[in-house]
Every structure is written in structure tokens, then in C-alpha cells.
Write an enzyme that holds these catalytic residues in place. Structure first.
Site, PDB file in Angstrom:
ATOM      1  N   LYS A 172       1.211  -1.147  -0.027  1.00 28.78           N
ATOM      2  CA  LYS A 172       0.141  -0.052  -0.058  1.00 28.78           C
ATOM      3  C   LYS A 172       0.969   1.300  -0.134  1.00 28.78           C
ATOM      4  CE  LYS A 172      -4.508  -1.524   0.707  1.00 28.78           C
ATOM      5  NZ  LYS A 172      -5.782  -1.582  -0.418  1.00 28.78           N
ATOM      6  N   SER A 390       0.985 -10.019  -0.288  1.00 24.88           N
ATOM      7  CA  SER A 390       0.415  -8.324  -0.406  1.00 24.88           C
ATOM      8  C   SER A 390       0.646  -7.682   1.209  1.00 24.88           C
ATOM      9  CB  SER A 390      -0.424  -7.437  -1.021  1.00 24.88           C
ATOM     10  OG  SER A 390      -2.109  -8.663   0.018  1.00 24.88           O
TER      11      SER A 390
END
Length: 588
Positions: A172, A390
Site C-alpha cells: 500500500k 501483499s
């Protein structure tokens, strides 16, 4: 996967959007015929905003979202990108279910690479933005790691793009910093605001710290503690796909597919925008949980939709609607979406730990689960596949649930129920039928009213054929046996379901999701206990994503509507389980 909104309103106040609360979801694939589509209930959203100032001060405040307006469909399918988020068509997650590993939700107008007009202009603008990205001011070029154990088991070459090794343990950081770094100084001085369940918030917070600006982080109250504490400590609609650029550079051999976890769609849109321009033959495949499939549903309907309830286990991708621009790009560029179960995600977390002793969060292991399911479904062999790991912001208390479900997800363990006539020697006969299979759990209880015993147990096995042979042996011995492996409700509460047989008059069964915060139980009891008797209560905490609570009430038919009003006012996600045949079988 969430969105970073930086456009100021005319009076200078930044816009913001909130994310949804989380709920559970029971897999549609059950042993007995059950109601496939249950009535869902919309709930009031409760979020808090965390303000991180330049001086390190942190402030929180409640934010009330706008009410949802009725959705009016447009006759022009291309106009769906302009529908405000509070006018999206509301659909149920279980309205689109297909076998895990199958490449579904294939965009109807997917041509892989735009060929004319605005498509080329937009694609080139993203490509230019990626090549000029400033993300490496704060992000690292994560390694592309070979996974030999997983590769050997699947017969393909599995490569893991280790975004869980970023400074905030998630990809992110890339999109947040890239967008913020490009803002004019006078605009950046006004501050930024984002809505996030955690990982995106950490990226925005670190970027704000680096760029010396204020940031307001809007987070659901169910956000795991590890994430909101990191936001406090640290003080874009589209993630520009520098990850895709790195994969292309790092991988010299041809790649069959890149598997990407999908929440709001920023990561997969960014990767597709780059990879489909330079290597259009590479498949870009999204992966979503069955109970948080907003992108698959949107692609299936050809327009952005809102999911009425989303499961909170993989909180990093638990969003109710995808982004406007990310949906546009995904509809043009990606190849489809694979859906996976909670059990499969747990199995992939275990795989990653056994591979290199790293512990991923559920959303971080999502792409691995999707890659494995896809390779098995299509019998893929010898190809190179890449999965994006992720994030690694795992809560320690959630590891208990992961450990319980990992072998089930890998199809090395099954949860079964067998009914035995209560006679001398019958329990021994049951054990003889189990044979050499390893019993991992077993609960036995005699029901004097039915003169039979219920055995709930789990068994470990090496191959599916061993399980099939066990079920055949039970049938031959006239021992009625049910495979409950795919029933999430039973797996959450099964240790409570033996000895609970009781014929309670006017009993309804309801499953609630309690927020993990002080006072949640008392608030629940204040709402119901003064009017309806509670006949059953099973509480199964799952860490900070909430607790699954199965409750029995004595409610006469004429008061059902009143009960729903009280339940809706309470604000906890819930669904009725009275017609659940498995529960009826075990409890009555």
C-alpha cells in the site's frame, strides 16, 4: 484496495468515503440441501477517524456516512462509472459463486490492450506515470522469490512477489506515496484523507510523515489493533503498478499469469495497466474471497455494484464496492477473477510459513491460494506463475483459527458427523470403520430421547480417496455420516454442538458478528434479553475481526418483524440460521 481521496471541495475540505463493517459468510456448498440465498440486513456503519498531525498528535472522531439512496439502473452500460457510490445496485456475495480455481467474472469487453481512441491515451499515461514514479523514495524493490515446496507440489514454477517485506509490511505504501509526492505543495499543505481497513492507512501515514503533511485516516471500528496502532505510531484510486514493472524486469522467463489480491482494485489495475502494455500475453488474474467478491460481482454485472455484507477474515480486501477508475481499468485489462475459501487462505498462510518461515496476513496469502486453485483446476504444468504476497500485518490471536483450518483448506483434514445407535460395542465399531485414519478431534454425546449418539470428529488423511473410502465404510456399516467440511458455521461452533439437543418451543437460530470491543455483549443483551428468552449462546472469537456468535431465541411468529427491527437497530451483522438443516440435525 481502499481509496485515497485527495480532491478538495470548493471550500477546501477534503472529500472522504467510508468503508464497510465486516461480517461472516457460510459457503454455499453444503452436504444437505439448504436455502441458497438468505435474506441479508443492511446495517448502520460506525467508523472513527484518526488525525495524524505533523507534530505527531493523534485525534479520533466518529463519522456518520450518508444514507444509501435507491439505485436506478442506466440504459447506457458505459455510464456505470459515473454512478455515485451511494446509488450502486446492492447485491449479495453469495449471488455469484463458482468452483474455486475456475477463472470466472471474465470482463465482457476485455480486449487485453486498448486499440483505439482514449484507450491508448489512458494506457500510455499510466505507463508514463509508472516509469516516472517516485515510490522508491520510501519503498523497496521487493524480491521475486521462488517457492520450491509449493512449486514441487503443483508441478508449476511459483514465484512470490514479496510485497510483505515493504517498510509497512504491505504494498500500500507505493500508491499512497506516489500520488501524494506528485501533489503541488500548496495542495499537499491542506492535508490528505483516506478510508482504509489498515494497510493503506499505514502507507498514507508513513507518506505523510515523509512529506511533512497532515493526514486523516478513516478506519472501521473493527480494524485490527496491530494496524491502527501502527497508524498512530507512524504519525489513490489507482496504485501505479511499479510492482508489475519490477516483475517484468525480474523475471527473464515467460510468465503464464500474475495472481493479484483484489479489494478495491487499485493493485490489480496498476499492475494490469503496465503489464498488458508490455507483455499482453501474460494473464492478469484477480483473487477474491467468496465472501468479499465485489470485483467479481461488478465484472459479472458489467457495472460497479455494492455488496450487502462482506466477510472480515481477509480484512485487507474486505470492501463493499470497488473504485470507479479501478473498475474501468479492470474491465478493459484483466482476464478474470478466481474465488477462494477461508480454509484455502489459511492453508496458504501455512504454506508460506513452511516455505520460508514468514507469516502472511489473510489478504497477503490470498493470491497464493488463488494461484494454487487455478493451477489445479486447469491442470497447469511447467509454467511460471507469480503471486503477489501483499501484506504481513497478521494478528497473533488470529493464528489459532489459521492453524485450525489450514489442513482443512489443503484437503488433508475433514470434519464429519456420525450418528450411532446406542448399543454395546457400537462405538468400537465406529472406531474400527475409521481405521488407520488419524482422528484429530472427537466429541461424543448420547441423546437419551433418540436412543442414539452423535459423534462430531475430524480426521486427517493424505489423499481424497482415503476420505471417500471412509465414507463408503460408514455407509456399508449403516452408520449415518455427514461431511461438514465445507460448512463454516459448523466449523466455527462444532465443539458446542454436541450435547445441545433440545426441543425448544418457538426457537429461532441467528448468527451475529460481534465487534471485538468492551461492552459488545452487554449491548446485545440490553437489546434482546428483556423481551425474548435466549435458549442457546455459542461465542467463537476470531481475534479483532470480530466474533461469530450463534444465538437461539424463543420468538413467536407474530413477533418476528419486531425482532428484526431490534436486530437492525443493534447494528451487528446477522443472518437467520433457523432453516439450516445441519443445525436442525445436530441440535434437535
Amino acid at each position: 484496495m481502499e481509496s485515497l481521496c485527495l480532491t478538495p471541495t470548493p471550500n477546501g475540505t477534503p472529500l472522504h468515503r467510508t468503508t464497510g463493517n465486516h461480517s461472516r459468510f457460510s459457503l454455499i456448498n453444503r452436504t444437505l440441501n439448504q436455502t441458497q440465498h438468505k435474506k441479508k440486513h443492511l446495517i448502520k456503519l460506525s467508523v472513527t477517524a484518526t488525525l495524524l498531525s505533523k507534530n505527531g498528535a493523534v485525534h479520533t472522531m466518529p463519522i456518520t456516512p450518508p444514507k444509501t439512496a435507491p439505485y436506478e439502473p442506466s440504459s447506457d452500460p458505459t455510464s456505470s462509472n459515473d454512478v455515485p457510490f451511494n446509488q450502486l445496485m446492492i447485491v449479495s456475495a453469495d449471488s455469484l459463486q463458482y468452483e474455486s480455481g475456475f477463472l470466472g467474472a471474465v470482463p465482457a469487453d476485455n480486449n487485453s490492450v486498448p486499440t483505439a481512441g482514449d484507450g491508448i491515451h489512458n494506457a500510455m499515461s499510466y505507463l508514463t506515470g509508472i516509469l516516472s514514479s517516485k515510490v522508491y523514495d520510501v519503498a523497496i524493490e521487493s524480491i521475486l522469490d521462488c517457492a520450491p515446496k509449493i512449486s514441487e507440489r503443483l508441478g508449476v514454477h511459483v514465484w512470490l512477489k514479496r510485497e510483505d517485506l515493504q517498510p509497512v509490511f504491505s504494498f500500500k505504501l507505493r500508491g499512497a506515496y506516489n500520488m501524494m509526492a506528485k501533489l503541488p505543495r500548496e495542495q499537499l499543505a491542506k492535508g490528505v484523507i483516506c478510508s482504509s481497513a489498515g494497510n493503506h492507512a499505514q502507507g498514507v501515514a508513513l507518506s505523510a510523515q515523509k512529506l511533512n503533511c497532515d493526514a486523516i485516516i478513516v478506519m472501521p471500528v473493527t480494524t485490527p489493533e496491530i494496524k491502527w496502532k501502527t497508524v498512530k505510531r507512524l504519525g489513490a484510486t489507482v496504485v501505479l503498478g511499479t510492482i508489475g514493472m519490477e516483475i517484468v524486469r525480474q523475471m527473464p522467463d515467460p510468465v503464464h499469469a500474475i495472481f493479484v489480491p483484489v479489494g478495491g482494485g487499485g493493485l490489480i489495475a496498476g499492475i494490469a495497466a503496465y503489464v498488458k502494455r508490455v507483455l499482453p500475453e501474460v494473464k492478469i488474474i484477480g483473487v477474491e474471497p467468496y465472501d468479499a467478491n465485489a470485483m467479481a460481482l461488478s465484472l459479472h454485472h458489467g457495472q460497479r455494484v455494492m455488496v450487502d455484507h462482506v466477510g472480515g477474515f481477509a480484512d485487507g480486501v474486505a470492501v463493499k464496492e470497488v473504485g470507479k477508475e479501478t473498475f474501468r481499468l479492470c474491465r478493459e485489462l484483466i482476464d478474470g477473477v478466481v474465488l477462494v475459501s477461508r480454509d484455502a487462505i489459511c492453508a496458504s498462510i501455512k504454506d508460506m510459513f513452511e516455505e520460508n518461515r514468514s507469516i502472511l496476513e489473510p489478504a497477503g496469502a490470498l493470491a497464493i491460494a488463488g494461484a494454487e486453485a487455478y493451477c489445479k483446476f486447469y491442470g497447469l504444468k511447467g509454467e511460471n506463475v507469480v503471486a503477489i504476497t501483499s501484506g504481513a500485518n497478521m494478528n497473533f490471536d488470529r493464528l489459532r483459527l489459521v492453524a485450525q483450518l489450514a489442513d482443512v483448506g489443503r484437503r488433508h483434514e475433514a470434519v464429519l458427523a456420525t450418528f450411532i445407535q446406542e448399543k454395546l460395542g457400537n462405538f468400537k465399531q465406529f472406531c474400527e470403520q475409521v481405521g488407520a485414519l488419524r482422528i484429530t478431534k472427537l466429541i461424543y454425546r448420547y441423546n437419551v430421547n433418540k436412543e442414539e449418539a452423535l459423534v462430531l470428529y475430524s480426521v486427517g488423511f493424505h489423499s481424497v480417496s482415503e476420505l471417500s473410502e471412509l465414507l463408503n465404510r460408514m455407509e456399508s456399516a449403516q452408520l449415518e455420516t455427514f461431511d461438514l467440511t465445507n460448512n463454516d458455521l459448523v466449523k466455527d461452533h462444532w465443539q458446542f454442538l454436541v450435547g445441545g439437543q433440545s426441543n425448544v418451543e418457538n426457537e429461532i437460530l441467528v448468527q451475529f458478528v460481534f465487534p471485538e470491543k468492551p461492552g459488545a455483549l452487554l449491548r446485545f443483551l440490553d437489546a434482546f434479553s428483556q423481551r425474548w428468552n435466549i435458549s442457546l449462546f455459542h461465542y467463537h472469537g476470531q481475534g479483532e475481526s470480530g466474533a461469530n456468535v450463534l444465538v437461539g431465541f424463543q420468538v413467536v411468529i407474530s413477533e418476528i418483524d419486531c425482532f428484526k427491527v431490534v436486530a437492525n437497530r443493534l447494528g451487528y451483522n446477522y443472518e437467520f440460521e433457523t432453516s439450516n438443516e445441519i443445525l436442525q440435525l445436530l441440535l434437535h
